[in-house]
Every structure is written in structure tokens, then in C-alpha cells.
Design an enzyme around this catalytic site. Structure first.
Site, short mmCIF file in Angstrom:
data_model
loop_
_atom_site.label_atom_id
_atom_site.label_comp_id
_atom_site.label_asym_id
_atom_site.label_seq_id
_atom_site.Cartn_x
_atom_site.Cartn_y
_atom_site.Cartn_z
N ALA A 110 0.84 -1.20 0.00
CA ALA A 110 0.00 0.00 0.00
C ALA A 110 0.88 1.25 0.00
O ALA A 110 0.76 2.12 0.86
CB ALA A 110 -0.93 -0.02 1.21
N GLU A 152 -0.88 -2.21 -3.95
CA GLU A 152 -1.80 -3.25 -3.48
C GLU A 152 -3.24 -2.75 -3.37
O GLU A 152 -3.53 -1.75 -2.72
CB GLU A 152 -1.36 -3.81 -2.13
CG GLU A 152 -2.27 -4.96 -1.68
CD GLU A 152 -1.61 -5.93 -0.71
OE1 GLU A 152 -0.61 -5.55 -0.07
OE2 GLU A 152 -2.11 -7.07 -0.60
N ASP A 185 -4.59 -9.39 -4.46
CA ASP A 185 -4.46 -10.33 -3.34
C ASP A 185 -5.82 -11.04 -3.21
O ASP A 185 -6.84 -10.39 -3.02
CB ASP A 185 -4.12 -9.51 -2.08
CG ASP A 185 -3.98 -10.34 -0.82
OD1 ASP A 185 -4.72 -11.34 -0.67
OD2 ASP A 185 -3.16 -9.97 0.03
N HIS A 211 -0.65 -11.81 -4.54
CA HIS A 211 -0.70 -12.39 -3.19
C HIS A 211 -1.81 -13.43 -3.13
O HIS A 211 -2.89 -13.20 -3.65
CB HIS A 211 -0.99 -11.31 -2.14
CG HIS A 211 0.23 -10.56 -1.70
ND1 HIS A 211 0.16 -9.39 -0.97
CD2 HIS A 211 1.56 -10.81 -1.87
CE1 HIS A 211 1.40 -8.96 -0.72
NE2 HIS A 211 2.26 -9.79 -1.26
N ARG A 217 -7.36 -15.79 5.44
CA ARG A 217 -5.90 -15.70 5.37
C ARG A 217 -5.22 -17.00 5.76
O ARG A 217 -4.04 -17.02 6.12
CB ARG A 217 -5.36 -14.50 6.16
CG ARG A 217 -6.06 -13.20 5.79
CD ARG A 217 -5.27 -11.97 6.10
NE ARG A 217 -4.45 -11.60 4.95
CZ ARG A 217 -3.95 -10.37 4.75
NH1 ARG A 217 -4.17 -9.41 5.62
NH2 ARG A 217 -3.23 -10.11 3.70
N GLU A 247 0.52 -14.93 1.79
CA GLU A 247 0.55 -14.09 3.00
C GLU A 247 -0.29 -14.79 4.06
O GLU A 247 -1.36 -14.30 4.43
CB GLU A 247 -0.02 -12.71 2.71
CG GLU A 247 0.98 -11.73 2.17
CD GLU A 247 0.40 -10.32 2.13
OE1 GLU A 247 1.06 -9.40 2.60
OE2 GLU A 247 -0.73 -10.15 1.63
MN MN Z 1 -1.49 -8.76 0.44
#
Ligand code: MN
Length: 293
Positions: A110, A152, A185, A211, A217, A247
Site C-alpha cells: 500500500a 496493493e 491479493d 498475493h 488468510r 501471505e
Molecule cells: Mn497482500
């Protein structure tokens, strides 16, 4: 495609020094990864000698580095304060220069603001204007040094600036630099995008980094909440042959658990060997799912 993981998988603290990274290089090489994704802030703090030693250690183990940044608020390129934006530009210029010493050519995250957002200000139009002007300057340095910066796309709980692939394409178009690309991502996409394949297709040649993670996650393949076949189809359709970095966040507690909001164990109570097994299985899963067909 090259496969990697974020450095923090085995720990609940973000801190990692050069010796810690040296041990992680050995670990991810033994597991079968191509890449280790490390913290831009740590690169910023490391000495030239440490960076050179890490570069040599990684080369000996055939591991490449990608650099991940979730900038602190003092480096916010979208800030209304000119001094803060200037501070951020200087911060990223130093990181880019140190990446050359480390032998890394991909910075992702970011970069356009700070992370995670506190939503004190949500002036999106103003944030775009200010951060695009700042990134045009950073992009010049990246171009000169042969580094790709991938911005991102996050979800609504972490930013208000870029939350879809389509927005990121428009944002990149306004920066207009060959060094400026997009990081998608699957965790964030799963929250914001109507369709994962369509989002990848929208990014097309601008996709600079990827990602991967499940809806909560977990490691890819741990619960198949993400339609990995459709993701693979999108990546093949656009001819993506870049970096694919996990991640994963399975452990509660510490600064990592707090930043990522992990309030319960997602590892099935794994010890270090169990954590190694989980990620080894996930890497095999991903290589198989994303293999050319
Ligand atoms: Mn990420």
C-alpha cells in the site's frame, strides 16, 4: 511463475533482523520456495553490509527477495501535510536504493498511503491527487533503478483509496510509468470483487505481483474458500509469469495477530514442525493448481 511466502508466517511479531532473515532463507529454500518476501521497513533500517551478506546468502540458497511495504503514517504519500509526503518520498527512495544492494527488483504494498488506514480522513479524491503526484516522483527513481512497484488493492476495512482492480488500473494510468503496476491479493479480492477471473483480466498486463490466501488468510488449499481453478485460469489468460506470494496468518497473538486481527488459532494447534508441514503442503497445492495446462 515464482512462488514465495511472507517472512512473518512462523512468528507473531513483525520484528526480524538480518540474522533472522538468514535463517528464514534456509528454511524457505528447504521447503522448496523460490522467493522470500521481506519487510521494506527492515530493508530501510539494514546497513549496506547486512544487505550484501543477505544477498549472498540468498543467492547461495537460490532464493530471491520481494519487498513488502505497509508504510507507517509518517510516510503517507496521500497526506494533506506536504512535509509528510516529502518524508514518504525520501523513505521510498532510500528503500529503492537499498533494494539494488539487496538485488531485489519488486516492491509491493500500500505504497500510495499508510497501512492499516485509521479512516480519520477519507477524502478519496484528494488522496488520489496527492499520492499520484508523489508516486510520479518515486516512479522516476524506480524506472532508473529497474524496479517494479506494485500497488496493493486492499479491502474496505484497510483502505478507502484502492479497493478494486478497475480502480487500480485507472490510478496507474494517471501515474503513467512503466515501473508502476498492480498487486492483487485473493484475500482482499474475495471481499471486494464480483469475480476473481474478471478482476485479474481487468488488471491484465498491469498485474505486477500476486498475493494468495484463503478467505480468512489461511494457506492456499487449507479450506478452498477461494476458487483457485478460476484464479489460475485468469493468470494463464493474461499470460502472468510473475511472482506469486503467500501471505498466511495462522497464529493469534503478538503484533502480527493484532495488525491482522487474528483472535483465535487457525493453525490447528501446530508446533513449528506442524507449521512447516502446513506450508509445504500449500506450496505443493499452489504449484499444481497454477501449473500451465
Ligand atoms: Mn497482500
Amino acid at each position: 511463475m515464482k512462488f514465495g511466502t511472507l517472512f512473518s508466517y512462523w512468528n507473531t511479531e513483525w520484528n526480524c533482523d538480518a540474522a533472522g532473515y538468514a535463517r528464514l532463507i534456509e528454511k524457505v529454500a528447504a521447503i522448496g520456495f523460490d522467493l522470500l518476501e521481506i519487510s521494506a521497513d527492515h530493508v530501510h533500517r539494514m546497513s549496506e553490509e547486512e544487505l550484501v551478506r543477505l544477498r549472498e546468502h540468498a543467492a547461495a540458497h537460490r532464493i530471491g527477495f520481494t519487498i513488502n511495504s505497509g508504510p507507517a503514517k509518517e510516510f503517507d504519500l496521500a497526506s494533506v501535510e506536504a512535509a509528510t509526503r516529502q518524508n514518504g518520498i525520501a523513505y521510498f527512495e532510500t528503500i529503492l536504493q537499498k533494494m539494488v544492494v539487496l538485488g531485489a527488483d519488486s516492491l509491493a504494498g500500500a505504497i500510495y498511503s499508510y497501512w492499516p488506514a485509521d479512516f480519520v480522513s477519507t477524502d478519496k479524491e484528494g488522496a488520489w491527487e496527492r499520492s499520484i503526484a508523489a508516486l510520479k516522483l518515486v516512479a522516476k527513481t524506480a524506472e532508473r533503478l529497474g524496479i517494479t512497484i506494485s500497488l496493493e488493492v486492499l479491502n474496505r476495512n484497510e483502505t478507502y483509496i484502492l479497493t478494486t482492480s478497475a480502480e487500480a488500473v485507472e490510478y496507474c494510468r494517471r501515474i503513467d510509468s512503466p515501473s508502476m503496476k498492480i498487486l492483487l491479493d485473493t484475500y482482499h479480492m474475495n471481499i471486494e470483487e464480483d469475480d476473481l477471473l474478471e478482476a485479474i483480466r481487468t488488471a491484465g498486463p498491469l498485474l505486477g505481483h500476486f498475493h494468495v490466501g484463503e478467505n480468512n488468510r489461511k494457506l492456499p488449499g487449507m479450506n478452498n474458500s477461494i476458487d483457485w481453478k478460476r484464479v489460475a485460469e485468469g493468470l494463464h489468460e493474461i499470460g502472468y509469469d510473475g511472482n506469486v506470494v503467500m501471505e498466511p496468518f495462522l497464529l493469534a497473538g503478538g503484533a502480527v495477530g493484532h495488525s491482522i486481527r487474528v483472535w483465535r488459532d487457525l493453525s490447528d494447534g501446530a508446533d513449528t514442525a506442524g507449521m512447516d508441514q502446513h506450508i509445504t503442503r500449500s506450496l505443493q497445492f499452489l504449484r499444481a493448481e497454477f501449473a500451465a495446462r
